[in-house]
Design a protein around this motif. Sequence first.
Motif, PDB file in Angstrom:
ATOM      1  N   ALA A 733      48.521  52.258  34.433  1.00  0.00           N
ATOM      2  CA  ALA A 733      49.369  51.656  35.048  1.00  0.00           C
ATOM      3  C   ALA A 733      47.764  51.106  35.601  1.00  0.00           C
ATOM      4  N   ARG A 734      47.599  51.718  36.370  1.00  0.00           N
ATOM      5  CA  ARG A 734      46.427  51.251  37.206  1.00  0.00           C
ATOM      6  C   ARG A 734      45.637  49.667  36.721  1.00  0.00           C
ATOM      7  N   THR A 735      45.023  50.642  35.399  1.00  0.00           N
ATOM      8  CA  THR A 735      43.905  49.845  34.754  1.00  0.00           C
ATOM      9  C   THR A 735      44.207  48.521  34.162  1.00  0.00           C
ATOM     10  N   MET A 736      45.759  48.863  33.719  1.00  0.00           N
ATOM     11  CA  MET A 736      46.710  47.784  33.087  1.00  0.00           C
ATOM     12  C   MET A 736      46.981  46.567  34.065  1.00  0.00           C
ATOM     13  N   SER A 737      47.447  46.661  34.836  1.00  0.00           N
ATOM     14  CA  SER A 737      47.384  46.086  36.196  1.00  0.00           C
ATOM     15  C   SER A 737      46.479  45.746  36.877  1.00  0.00           C
ATOM     16  N   LYS A 738      44.943  45.374  36.600  1.00  0.00           N
ATOM     17  CA  LYS A 738      43.459  44.933  36.704  1.00  0.00           C
ATOM     18  C   LYS A 738      43.165  43.971  35.764  1.00  0.00           C
ATOM     19  N   ARG A 739      43.474  44.218  34.731  1.00  0.00           N
ATOM     20  CA  ARG A 739      43.638  43.295  32.885  1.00  0.00           C
ATOM     21  C   ARG A 739      44.374  42.244  32.868  1.00  0.00           C
ATOM     22  N   ILE A 740      45.489  42.434  33.498  1.00  0.00           N
ATOM     23  CA  ILE A 740      46.813  41.629  33.680  1.00  0.00           C
ATOM     24  C   ILE A 740      46.182  40.635  35.069  1.00  0.00           C
ATOM     25  N   ASP A 741      45.183  41.029  35.994  1.00  0.00           N
ATOM     26  CA  ASP A 741      45.023  40.736  37.037  1.00  0.00           C
ATOM     27  C   ASP A 741      43.573  39.263  36.713  1.00  0.00           C
ATOM     28  N   GLU A 742      42.987  40.155  35.710  1.00  0.00           N
ATOM     29  CA  GLU A 742      42.164  39.512  34.738  1.00  0.00           C
ATOM     30  C   GLU A 742      42.825  38.567  33.682  1.00  0.00           C
ATOM     31  N   GLY A 743      43.288  38.872  33.096  1.00  0.00           N
ATOM     32  CA  GLY A 743      44.017  37.484  32.267  1.00  0.00           C
ATOM     33  C   GLY A 743      44.498  36.271  32.914  1.00  0.00           C
ATOM     34  N   LEU A 744      44.986  37.049  33.405  1.00  0.00           N
ATOM     35  CA  LEU A 744      45.538  35.755  34.956  1.00  0.00           C
ATOM     36  C   LEU A 744      44.444  35.009  34.822  1.00  0.00           C
ATOM     37  N   ALA A 745      43.739  34.773  35.904  1.00  0.00           N
ATOM     38  CA  ALA A 745      42.350  34.661  36.424  1.00  0.00           C
ATOM     39  C   ALA A 745      42.314  33.638  35.366  1.00  0.00           C
ATOM     40  N   ARG A 746      41.627  34.147  34.226  1.00  0.00           N
ATOM     41  CA  ARG A 746      40.608  33.626  33.090  1.00  0.00           C
ATOM     42  C   ARG A 746      42.385  32.303  32.525  1.00  0.00           C
ATOM     43  N   ASP A 747      43.297  32.404  32.587  1.00  0.00           N
ATOM     44  CA  ASP A 747      44.449  31.488  32.356  1.00  0.00           C
ATOM     45  C   ASP A 747      44.172  29.787  33.482  1.00  0.00           C
ATOM     46  N   ARG A 748      43.941  30.921  34.727  1.00  0.00           N
ATOM     47  CA  ARG A 748      44.127  29.903  35.839  1.00  0.00           C
ATOM     48  C   ARG A 748      42.822  29.087  35.603  1.00  0.00           C
ATOM     49  N   ALA A 749      41.354  29.102  35.021  1.00  0.00           N
ATOM     50  CA  ALA A 749      41.245  29.127  35.027  1.00  0.00           C
ATOM     51  C   ALA A 749      40.823  28.564  33.366  1.00  0.00           C
ATOM     52  N   ALA A 750      41.478  28.198  32.834  1.00  0.00           N
ATOM     53  CA  ALA A 750      40.850  27.408  31.581  1.00  0.00           C
ATOM     54  C   ALA A 750      42.264  26.129  31.982  1.00  0.00           C
ATOM     55  N   SER A 751      43.468  26.354  32.885  1.00  0.00           N
ATOM     56  CA  SER A 751      44.361  25.327  32.433  1.00  0.00           C
ATOM     57  C   SER A 751      43.395  24.522  33.851  1.00  0.00           C
ATOM     58  N   ALA A 752      42.577  24.608  34.876  1.00  0.00           N
ATOM     59  CA  ALA A 752      41.208  23.600  35.161  1.00  0.00           C
ATOM     60  C   ALA A 752      40.444  23.151  34.824  1.00  0.00           C
ATOM     61  N   GLY A 753      40.034  23.490  33.750  1.00  0.00           N
ATOM     62  CA  GLY A 753      39.490  22.048  33.108  1.00  0.00           C
ATOM     63  C   GLY A 753      39.394  22.326  31.520  1.00  0.00           C
ATOM     64  N   PRO A 754      38.976  22.190  30.825  1.00  0.00           N
ATOM     65  CA  PRO A 754      38.502  22.334  29.567  1.00  0.00           C
ATOM     66  C   PRO A 754      37.078  23.464  28.849  1.00  0.00           C
ATOM     67  N   PRO A 755      37.709  24.440  29.026  1.00  0.00           N
ATOM     68  CA  PRO A 755      36.780  25.196  28.561  1.00  0.00           C
ATOM     69  C   PRO A 755      35.604  25.673  27.362  1.00  0.00           C
ATOM     70  N   GLU A 756      34.594  26.234  27.091  1.00  0.00           N
ATOM     71  CA  GLU A 756      34.207  25.580  26.630  1.00  0.00           C
ATOM     72  C   GLU A 756      33.858  25.677  24.689  1.00  0.00           C
ATOM     73  N   SER A 757      35.160  26.914  24.874  1.00  0.00           N
ATOM     74  CA  SER A 757      34.931  27.417  23.322  1.00  0.00           C
ATOM     75  C   SER A 757      36.586  28.201  23.811  1.00  0.00           C
ATOM     76  N   PRO A 758      37.402  28.417  22.517  1.00  0.00           N
ATOM     77  CA  PRO A 758      38.110  29.282  22.798  1.00  0.00           C
ATOM     78  C   PRO A 758      38.824  30.287  23.545  1.00  0.00           C
ATOM     79  N   PRO A 759      39.464  30.831  24.475  1.00  0.00           N
ATOM     80  CA  PRO A 759      39.451  32.080  24.866  1.00  0.00           C
ATOM     81  C   PRO A 759      39.805  32.787  24.083  1.00  0.00           C
ATOM     82  N   GLN A 760      38.985  34.156  24.089  1.00  0.00           N
ATOM     83  CA  GLN A 760      39.303  35.071  23.403  1.00  0.00           C
ATOM     84  C   GLN A 760      39.293  36.197  24.450  1.00  0.00           C
ATOM     85  N   PRO A 761      40.337  37.307  23.963  1.00  0.00           N
ATOM     86  CA  PRO A 761      40.303  38.892  24.777  1.00  0.00           C
ATOM     87  C   PRO A 761      38.927  38.916  24.865  1.00  0.00           C
TER      88      PRO A 761
END
Length: 772
Positions: A733-761
């Motif tokens: 559960a702790r590991t997944m929580s960190k991965r969820i936080d990282e995923g949310l951070a990537r989504d927020r970064a993607a929404s802030a501007g056009p990414p250089e490449s499509p988001p990948q896992p």
Amino acid sequence: MPGDPPKARRGAFRQSRLTVMLCALLAALSLVHVSGVMPVALVARLELLLDDIRLRAFAPEGRSQTIAIIDVDDKSLAALGRWPWSRARMAELVDALVVHQRVAAIGFDFVFPEADSAAYDALARAASTDPALAARLPALRTQLDHDNRFAAALQRRPVVLGLYFSSDRGGEKAGVLPAPQFSDADLGGHAARLTAWNGFGANLAQLAQAAPDAGFINALPDEDGVTRSLPVITGFEGRYYQSLALALWRKSSGDASALRALHQPSWAASGATDLTALEIGALPARIRLALDSRGAVRVPFRARGGPESGSFSYVSAVDLLQGRVADGVLAGRIVLIGSSAPGLGDLRATPIHAAMPGVEVHAHLLSGLVEGRVPVRPDWAAGFEAIITLAMLLVTTALVMLGSAGVAVAAFATLVGALVVSNLWAYGAAAWVLPLALPLLGSTLLFASGLAEGYVREWRARRSLTSMFGSYVPPEVVKKMASDGMRHDMHAENRELTLLFCDLRGFTTMAETLEPQALRTLINLYLSAMSAVVRAHAGTLDKFIGDAVMAFWGAPIDDPQHARHAVAAALAMAQATGPLNEQLRARGLPEVGVGVGLASGTVCVGDLGSDLRRSYTAVGDAVNIAARIEALTRQYGLDLLVGETTREACGDIADLGTWVEVDRLRVKGRKKPVTLFTIVSAASDTAAWSVHLLRHWELALGAERSHHWELAREHLTPLMEAPGLPTRLRALARTMSKRIDEGLARDRAASAGPPESPPQPAPQIVPSAPAS
């Protein structure tokens, strides 16, 4: 023998010839050992063991009435402060012993190489901001000169100070050495075989002038780390000094000046001499103290050692200083001042006590000197050892060649008994330490080989299977292989196995921070614990790869339940870290954790390797997968990960625990994804976790794979908040929580501007597997 048939006589002749050849070989080895050209380590260790047994058999019972120990023990340190104490307090101790206890002599198992100026320095620092104190400081200097107070207490008192010599401190010298007992000129050349020193720690000149008698406190442990001997004379830069025990004995007996060295030309070095003995006192009461090549004597230990053993009277220093010891209790005794506190690090392994205070070792030697019972290894001991060994070998050869088995056994037992009894008699009656191990071991080996020669071929045949597999599988498995009538060999073949890799967490950090000996102890304990688990679950221990353990199930004996047995072993390895960490804490070592990875599949197993080195091992895809799965345990914060092939081969494991899916990913070198599982052990089940919570995990895992981070968080929250959740599920559960936080951070970064490449896992970075 005359009545034997020709074939039997030919066999007896061959056996006799082998016995004679072995006798000649043992005789040659014995002479090489006795000469010292190439000592046999086994014989030396056995001799030390027999020495210890003999010493304990003749050690006197009861408490010494002539020697006492003033102990700076834990009780004293707790009451009066940590060591070192001020010299003023040491002066009070000397005054109490001389004035109130009226002791015969005092010996210090301490060295005072530095000035005691702590009190004056503290006042000087305070005086820098206090003019009134600064004005009084010169008048206080005399009162705060604790070294002068201590020197005054030592003046004209029967006191012997301690000192030490060193060879491992870069030649550092501190303090002032006392007057030597001899010089090279007195001996006609330097003593060739004494221990070489390049530094020393002695006492302040002020103290050395007040108490000119001093003795060194060095010990000489044997190869096994046990102190059996103490040097009584040693050399430094062409001058020779006495030990603390010898100096104190001479001080108490009034013969402080009557000491003469006996020496002879050395065979080891041209122009040098060998010290053979010391003569103490004057005729007609002169005492001769024989020395070994190191200038040492055997310590005549009493029956029991340690502060609570009763061999010597231990008096706590704080009790003496605070007047809780009645006047005159120690009257007429020789007193040694030392410490039994473990924190001061003066504990030594001896034949009668595993951690004896160093001061008591000196007390045992002093007791032997006072009572005239110091064991002596005569200078003719080497010649005696050679003669008695050759005689024993010749008699044993005759018994093997000429006597029947029953008569030979009875005669040999009588011969050995006579050897042992005569050796003990020489020790008890004349205090001669005569060698016993070489004649005893040599004759026993010769006799045993003579009786067993007829069974050698059969023994080799029975041993063949054990030689092949004994290093890999438990002994009981080898016995089964030998008794089931099946043929087992080491030829390579394809088999379905379950592979296990177990790795030590944080080993790199430990290797950088721990001392080599501590690291060795930790690794040995860890590998022993994990190997024991593999053996207990009938696994095959393949190899150690640094701090990793590789094992497998399913070979060399077929095991239809190899996956289940491997899973049970993996769970046991995780549980074994608890007792292992208790041992490590007891030794002051860091606690450890493990990561275990399992995979099953068809691999090549057998005798593999090069022309120079081969071993029974397994190679194949499943081996690599198991190694990579083990490496992933760090990424998921788990101590156990199991591949899907093992899960499928394992079947029902309700008695072991519950399967929990961890993730599905591609490992390095494989295109097909691998599904990973862990096990929530049945032993960790509590009422607080249930199938309902496990369903939350599955839903959270599915949402996380689809990058539905908020939904994954929604399902993960009940797990994070559930009390009593099994350890592995909470780690997931702790590991997944960190991965969820990282995923949310990537989504927020993607929404802030056009990414250089499509988001990948996030890519899975997996270390390469160790070489199989």
